[in-house]
Design an enzyme around this catalytic site. Structure first.
Site, PDB file in Angstrom:
ATOM      1  CD  GLU A  17      42.924   9.029  39.582  1.00 22.70           C
ATOM      2  OE1 GLU A  17      42.353   9.945  40.186  1.00 22.70           O
ATOM      3  OE2 GLU A  17      42.747   7.821  39.837  1.00 22.70           O
ATOM      4  CB  THR A  48      46.723   6.518  41.787  1.00 22.51           C
ATOM      5  OG1 THR A  48      47.419   5.528  41.030  1.00 22.51           O
ATOM      6  CG2 THR A  48      45.517   7.001  41.019  1.00 22.51           C
ATOM      7  CE1 TYR A  49      53.299   7.357  47.306  1.00 17.08           C
ATOM      8  CE2 TYR A  49      51.970   6.840  49.226  1.00 17.08           C
ATOM      9  CZ  TYR A  49      53.209   7.062  48.648  1.00 17.08           C
ATOM     10  OH  TYR A  49      54.345   6.983  49.415  1.00 17.08           O
ATOM     11  N   GLY A 108      43.867   7.453  52.068  1.00 15.10           N
ATOM     12  CA  GLY A 108      44.335   6.253  51.368  1.00 15.10           C
ATOM     13  C   GLY A 108      43.486   5.046  51.658  1.00 15.10           C
ATOM     14  CG  HIS A 162      34.297   7.796  52.745  1.00 12.24           C
ATOM     15  ND1 HIS A 162      34.549   6.990  53.839  1.00 12.24           N
ATOM     16  CD2 HIS A 162      35.327   7.613  51.885  1.00 12.24           C
ATOM     17  CE1 HIS A 162      35.701   6.368  53.658  1.00 12.24           C
ATOM     18  NE2 HIS A 162      36.197   6.725  52.482  1.00 12.24           N
ATOM     19  CD  GLU A 171      30.595  11.681  53.647  1.00 14.42           C
ATOM     20  OE1 GLU A 171      29.369  11.717  53.427  1.00 14.42           O
ATOM     21  OE2 GLU A 171      31.360  10.927  53.056  1.00 14.42           O
TER      22      GLU A 171
END
Ligand code: FAD
Length: 308
Positions: A17, A48-49, A108, A162, A171
């Site tokens: 990544e 990544t964003y 995100g 999370h 989840e």
């Protein structure tokens, strides 16, 4: 090439990544890093964003440059935050035109900067990643991406849980809904205790999640980095033996780095021994730790991960 065609069965994939560099100088440094990592033959690399603002175009630019200038298969991250459906369609259309066939679909991080947890998700066109997955799948099929097969879609998984969902049963249901919406694989958040990953993989199987799960690996590089990661990764449970070993180094930078790489190497060896579908290395745009892990494992190329 689609990642779903590289993965599954006895095969083990590797991915690296990167995050998009902000200046021409850091872009050149990243391409030097990529050149150092390419001989390890990662199955794909992901980009990544940004959580919002002006860095998002850089993801597109980096992904397209990797596709043009290297032999690597890039997978852009794409998030729900701040995007209308039309904007997502325009991004997907540009990726399709550039021959990009794999997308990591995420909700995100909230746009308020590192550690920010608050955001009005009800104001978003896509509130959860599952809605984005559904949209990306339908877009790909409608626009004949990859000869009509559509995009190959990855989603995020969280071995330690999370923080946005206190109920671990629910989840799993949420993760399952991403797979039901069309996701082909899961890439996990980083973790430092393999028992968390193995238990997560078993819980996925019990929840009927049968897609490959790629384990997120990030070696500890420094005490400061550990602290930052605990914040950014919304958890990062460092097990007591790792913390104890780090305390023994008295915070000496090079000792902490070596220890972190050693710990991650042992994680990888154990995961490979237990038939993991893939390893996803959070490189932080540097090649040293990943190359050291491969070297210590005695592996020259990711193609040697699978033992048949
Ligand atoms: P979701 O699957 O939508 O889940 C978010 C939360 O909502 C979870 O707590 C989930 O349980 C809950 N939930 C889901 N569906 C429902 C429902 N129907 N009802 C109620 N609750 C629900 N962030 C970035 O900004 N950019 C990146 O490039 C990026 N890359 C990442 C790469 C990986 C491999 C990973 C693991 C994370 C990445 N992240 C990135 C961080 C990620 O976007 C955040 O951790 C985010 O909070 C969760 O994203 P998700 O896609 O899992 O969201």
């Amino acid at each position: 090439m689609q990642i779903r065609d590289m993965i599954g069965g006895d095969r083990t994939v590797a991915s690296f990544e990167f995050f998009p560099p902000k200046t021409p100088e850091s872009a050149e440094r990243l391409f030097a890093t990529i050149a150092e990592l390419e001989p390890l033959h990662p199955s794909f690399v992901s980009v990544t964003y940004g959580a919002g603002g002006g860095t998002r175009e850089l993801t597109h630019d980096l992904v397209v440059r990797i596709r043009r200038e290297t032999r690597l298969t890039p997978m852009p991250h794409l998030t729900c935050v701040g995007h209308s459906k039309d904007e997502i369609d325009s991004i997907l259309g540009r990726y399709a035109e550039a021959g990009i066939e794999n997308i990591l679909a995420l909700r995100g991080d909230p746009p308020g900067g590192p550690g920010c947890r608050e955001h009005d998700w009800n104001g978003e066109a896509f509130r959860y990643a599952a809605e984005l997955v559904d949209h990306v799948r339908a877009f790909g099929e409608r626009h004949g991406v990859a000869d009509g097969r559509g995009f190959c879609i990855g989603v995020a998984g969280f071995p330690e849980g999370h923080p946005g969902c206190a109920n671990r049963l629910q989840e799993m249901g949420h993760l399952r809904s991403k797979i039901d919406a069309g996701a082909d694989l899961v890439i996990t958040q980083l973790f430092f205790d393999n028992r968390d990953f193995k238990d997560f993989a078993e819980r996925c199987a019990l929840a009927g999640i049968r897609v490959p799960i790629i384990a997120g690996i990030m070696p500890v590089q420094s005490v400061k980095g550990m602290e930052r990661m605990a914040d950014l990764a919304q958890g990062a449970r460092y097990p007591a033996p790792l913390l104890r070993a780090i305390q023994r180094t008295d915070g000496h930078d090079e000792s902490v780095r070596r220890l972190g790489v050693h710990w991650a190497t042992e994680q990888c060896r154990d995961l490979l021994d237990h038939g993991v579908s893939g390893l996803h290395f959070y490189t932080l745009n540097k090649s040293g730790a990943t190359r050291e892990i491969y070297r210590t494992l005695g592996i020259r190329s990711s193609r040697d991960f699978s033992v048949t």
